[in-house]
Write a protein that holds these residues in place. Structure first.
Motif, PDB file in Angstrom:
ATOM      1  N   LYS A 199      42.470  37.111  48.882  1.00  0.00           N
ATOM      2  CA  LYS A 199      41.802  38.287  49.247  1.00  0.00           C
ATOM      3  C   LYS A 199      40.254  38.274  48.995  1.00  0.00           C
ATOM      4  O   LYS A 199      39.698  38.629  50.020  1.00  0.00           O
ATOM      5  CB  LYS A 199      42.719  39.480  48.801  1.00  0.00           C
ATOM      6  CG  LYS A 199      43.995  39.583  49.252  1.00  0.00           C
ATOM      7  CD  LYS A 199      44.672  40.924  48.486  1.00  0.00           C
ATOM      8  CE  LYS A 199      46.223  41.066  48.991  1.00  0.00           C
ATOM      9  NZ  LYS A 199      46.680  42.243  48.448  1.00  0.00           N
ATOM     10  N   THR A 200      39.933  37.971  47.710  1.00  0.00           N
ATOM     11  CA  THR A 200      38.452  37.930  47.518  1.00  0.00           C
ATOM     12  C   THR A 200      37.912  36.432  47.494  1.00  0.00           C
ATOM     13  O   THR A 200      36.698  36.468  47.395  1.00  0.00           O
ATOM     14  CB  THR A 200      38.541  38.444  46.052  1.00  0.00           C
ATOM     15  OG1 THR A 200      39.327  37.902  45.201  1.00  0.00           O
ATOM     16  CG2 THR A 200      38.970  39.906  45.908  1.00  0.00           C
ATOM     17  N   ASP A 201      38.703  35.243  47.354  1.00  0.00           N
ATOM     18  CA  ASP A 201      38.052  34.085  47.149  1.00  0.00           C
ATOM     19  C   ASP A 201      37.963  33.357  48.315  1.00  0.00           C
ATOM     20  O   ASP A 201      37.512  32.226  48.313  1.00  0.00           O
ATOM     21  CB  ASP A 201      38.880  33.278  45.982  1.00  0.00           C
ATOM     22  CG  ASP A 201      38.872  33.919  44.752  1.00  0.00           C
ATOM     23  OD1 ASP A 201      37.696  34.612  44.388  1.00  0.00           O
ATOM     24  OD2 ASP A 201      39.799  33.795  43.826  1.00  0.00           O
ATOM     25  N   GLY A 202      38.676  33.905  49.489  1.00  0.00           N
ATOM     26  CA  GLY A 202      38.600  33.011  50.966  1.00  0.00           C
ATOM     27  C   GLY A 202      39.620  32.170  51.020  1.00  0.00           C
ATOM     28  O   GLY A 202      40.481  31.948  50.047  1.00  0.00           O
ATOM     29  N   GLY A 217      40.593  25.040  47.086  1.00  0.00           N
ATOM     30  CA  GLY A 217      40.204  24.237  46.221  1.00  0.00           C
ATOM     31  C   GLY A 217      38.591  24.360  45.967  1.00  0.00           C
ATOM     32  O   GLY A 217      37.914  24.257  44.670  1.00  0.00           O
ATOM     33  N   ALA A 218      37.643  24.754  47.198  1.00  0.00           N
ATOM     34  CA  ALA A 218      36.352  25.014  46.720  1.00  0.00           C
ATOM     35  C   ALA A 218      36.241  26.316  46.067  1.00  0.00           C
ATOM     36  O   ALA A 218      35.212  26.142  45.206  1.00  0.00           O
ATOM     37  CB  ALA A 218      35.846  25.317  48.330  1.00  0.00           C
ATOM     38  N   ALA A 219      36.904  27.507  46.058  1.00  0.00           N
ATOM     39  CA  ALA A 219      36.856  28.413  45.383  1.00  0.00           C
ATOM     40  C   ALA A 219      36.947  28.329  43.794  1.00  0.00           C
ATOM     41  O   ALA A 219      36.466  28.893  42.896  1.00  0.00           O
ATOM     42  CB  ALA A 219      37.921  29.549  45.855  1.00  0.00           C
ATOM     43  N   GLN A 220      38.024  27.392  43.455  1.00  0.00           N
ATOM     44  CA  GLN A 220      38.502  27.092  42.210  1.00  0.00           C
ATOM     45  C   GLN A 220      37.476  26.199  41.398  1.00  0.00           C
ATOM     46  O   GLN A 220      37.143  26.093  40.334  1.00  0.00           O
ATOM     47  CB  GLN A 220      39.851  26.760  42.099  1.00  0.00           C
ATOM     48  CG  GLN A 220      41.064  27.333  42.253  1.00  0.00           C
ATOM     49  CD  GLN A 220      42.358  27.172  42.454  1.00  0.00           C
ATOM     50  OE1 GLN A 220      42.672  26.039  42.883  1.00  0.00           O
ATOM     51  NE2 GLN A 220      43.075  27.383  41.627  1.00  0.00           N
ATOM     52  N   THR A 221      36.957  25.221  42.217  1.00  0.00           N
ATOM     53  CA  THR A 221      35.864  24.477  41.761  1.00  0.00           C
ATOM     54  C   THR A 221      34.686  25.105  41.454  1.00  0.00           C
ATOM     55  O   THR A 221      33.864  24.991  40.442  1.00  0.00           O
ATOM     56  CB  THR A 221      35.407  23.235  42.856  1.00  0.00           C
ATOM     57  OG1 THR A 221      36.625  22.341  42.961  1.00  0.00           O
ATOM     58  CG2 THR A 221      34.266  22.650  42.341  1.00  0.00           C
ATOM     59  N   ARG A 222      34.284  26.136  42.095  1.00  0.00           N
ATOM     60  CA  ARG A 222      33.006  26.946  42.051  1.00  0.00           C
ATOM     61  C   ARG A 222      33.593  27.806  40.801  1.00  0.00           C
ATOM     62  O   ARG A 222      32.375  27.838  39.854  1.00  0.00           O
ATOM     63  CB  ARG A 222      32.790  27.996  43.315  1.00  0.00           C
ATOM     64  CG  ARG A 222      31.721  28.909  42.997  1.00  0.00           C
ATOM     65  CD  ARG A 222      31.483  30.086  44.136  1.00  0.00           C
ATOM     66  NE  ARG A 222      32.716  30.933  43.947  1.00  0.00           N
ATOM     67  CZ  ARG A 222      33.665  31.073  44.643  1.00  0.00           C
ATOM     68  NH1 ARG A 222      33.818  30.464  45.538  1.00  0.00           N
ATOM     69  NH2 ARG A 222      34.317  32.346  44.516  1.00  0.00           N
ATOM     70  N   LYS A 223      34.552  28.330  40.670  1.00  0.00           N
ATOM     71  CA  LYS A 223      34.712  29.201  39.259  1.00  0.00           C
ATOM     72  C   LYS A 223      34.878  28.208  38.299  1.00  0.00           C
ATOM     73  O   LYS A 223      34.496  28.695  37.119  1.00  0.00           O
ATOM     74  CB  LYS A 223      36.243  29.978  39.661  1.00  0.00           C
ATOM     75  CG  LYS A 223      36.316  30.945  40.712  1.00  0.00           C
ATOM     76  CD  LYS A 223      37.341  31.856  40.410  1.00  0.00           C
ATOM     77  CE  LYS A 223      37.496  32.951  41.275  1.00  0.00           C
ATOM     78  NZ  LYS A 223      38.600  33.778  41.369  1.00  0.00           N
TER      79      LYS A 223
END
Length: 503
Positions: A111-114, A118-124
């Motif tokens: 809902k918030t990370d798109g 994979g890209a969202a978790q790498t960024r985090k």
């Protein structure tokens, strides 16, 4: 017409000409060395000025330069990174890499990370490690990292250096191209040739990228060798490992024995193998021999053969080993790990030891006096904090080294359930735990992840009651942050502090 006879050159003339040529060459070399020394001195002056500018801002309590010492062991996944700040506000990083970032363990909410998990978790993942490295107690608003140490050229120790020093992205006004920006680096210390570090960053090789961070000055990249050339008067005999129960391991059938492997010790044969060897000191920086100094002096060897890289009131940083080749302990490793830099920090009367992937042979080297090799040194005993060698592998943490270190806090940099190397090993966790139990140390409940053998290799999380000693792994306990207080001189585990907790 009669031919002219060639004039013969006498042997004396030849010698005279050769001597004059040699003298001319020697003068050229002398002038070159003098110029290089002057250039290096000028660059060193500039580097020290940048360090002074870097810490010029008066720090608030809890920030870099507030007079306390801070160190954090970053949860990298299966890798290594330690970032520290001296009381005066100088910064030093040892390694920055990971072979298994474990970004898939980062929280994710579509809902918030798109939609691209994979890209969202790498960024985090990157935001989390930068959150520790760039915390106000460490790099904060710094313009540069004052010291960088690469212990050895294994990728899990250096391949995230660009991510660690990343400060943002700017757009070139003329081309419109996005350009990543990074902190500068004051000076780099390493134990192997820079060509061994294979990595591409922003289209450049690692060596070129590092030089850009150091004002394109090669003299700030320093390859250190601290070791002995060893000869043995006879063929080496390999000692046999003998399994036996050691103090701190309780009877069969108990909770502890179920969760921790029974420790083992080496037979007297291995100790006997160390006798009779002849050792010749090798201490160089960029191939040049290093002189000694009566007092801890930057760029010189101290009385016990350590190479001093930083000193200030109440704080000295010394490299104890680098490039060790000799396999003192028949350790099942290789030269790359054995040659790891081992770093000692002495601050407010406390000692912190960071071992890289140093093996039992590297530990053997630092345990003894540089000159009187039969005399065991006190400098790696009774430590405040020990970062365990090689992520808790059986190649490191020899019994005598662990017992002598007798560390108040033990840190193991590991991933979580990473099968690649299956680290840390249960027997190594047990070995360090036994020392903590014998010393009567206790800690709040926490888990320790380790690999134990049986009918295969199994990852095991200890029940909380068995982990009540100050022994932690980054894989199960996260980034581990410590302060040594300027007033009390006590070691404070910030993860347990409510107001100033670790990340």
């Amino acid at each position: 017409m009669p031919q002219k006879r060639k004039r013969s050159i006498s042997e004396a003339d030849k010698l005279r000409a050769e001597n004059e040529a040699w003298l001319d060459h020697a003068e050229v070399v002398k002038k070159a060395k003098t110029k290089r020394a002057a250039d290096d001195a000028e660059e060193e002056t500039k580097r020290l000025a940048r360090m002074a500018e870097n810490r010029a801002v008066l720090a608030a309590p809890g920030e870099r330069g507030d007079g306390n010492f801070y160190i954090s062991f970053v949860q990298m996944g299966q890798g290594d990174c330690a970032i520290m700040t001296t009381p005066a506000g100088n910064t030093l990083m040892v390694d920055c890499g990971s072979d298994a970032t474990e970004s898939d363990r980062e929280p994710y909410d579509p809902k918030t990370d798109g939609t691209d998990r994979g890209a969202a978790q790498t960024r985090k993942y990157l935001e989390r490690i930068r959150g520790v490295i760039h915390h106000p107690r460490h790099l904060g608003k710094a313009k540069q990292l004052d010291y960088l140490i690469f212990t050895h050229p294994n990728t899990d120790h250096y391949n995230k250096i660009d991510d660690g020093l990343y400060t943002g992205t700017v757009v070139d006004e003329e081309s419109g191209v996005k350009i990543n920006t990074y902190l500068g680096i004051g000076v780099l210390y390493h134990s192997d040739d820079t060509t061994a570090y294979s990595l591409q960053i922003d289209g450049d090789n690692l060596t070129g990228w590092l030089l850009q961070r150091m004002n394109d000055n090669p003299s700030l990249t320093r390859r250190v060798t601290l070791m002995h050339e060893v000869t043995r008067p006879g063929a080496a005999k390999k000692g046999k490992a003998v399994k036996r129960t050691t103090s701190g391991v309780v009877a069969v059938g108990s909770l502890d024995t179920d969760n921790f492997e029974v420790d083992s010790v080496e037979s007297p044969a291995e100790e006997a193998n160390l006798a009779g060897i002849t050792e010749t000191i090798v201490s160089t920086v960029n191939g040049d021999k290093v002189a000694s100094a009566a007092t801890p002096t930057v760029g010189r060897l101290d009385a016990q053969g350590g190479y001093v890289i930083h000193t200030e009131t109440d704080c000295t940083v010394t490299l104890l080993a680098a490039g060790v080749r000799y396999n003192y302990r028949n350790d099942p490793s290789d030269f790359t790990n054995r040659g790891s830099v081992i770093t000692l920090v002495e601050v407010f009367g406390k000692k912190i030891l960071i071992c890289g992937d140093g093996t039992t042979s590297t530990e053997q080297y630092v345990r003894y006096d540089r000159l009187k090799r039969a005399t065991e040194s006190d400098r790696v005993k009774n430590l405040a904090i020990l970062q365990v060698g090689h992520h808790g592998s059986v190649t490191s943490s020899h019994h005598k080294f662990v017992t002598g270190a007798n560390a108040q806090f033990v840190v193991v940099s590991t991933g979580y359930r990473v099968e690649k190397d299956s680290l840390p090993k249960g027997k190594i966790i047990s070995r360090h735990r036994n020392v903590q139990v014998a010393a009567g140390r206790t800690a709040k409940d926490h888990e320790i992840g380790m690999w134990v053998s049986g009918s295969g290799s199994h990852y095991f999380l200890t029940p909380l009651p068995t982990a009540k000693v100050p022994l932690y792994t980054t894989g199960t306990n996260g980034s581990l942050c410590f302060k040594i207080d300027k007033t009390t001189k006590a070691v404070v585990f910030l993860n347990e502090e409510k107001k100033d907790g670790g990340e």
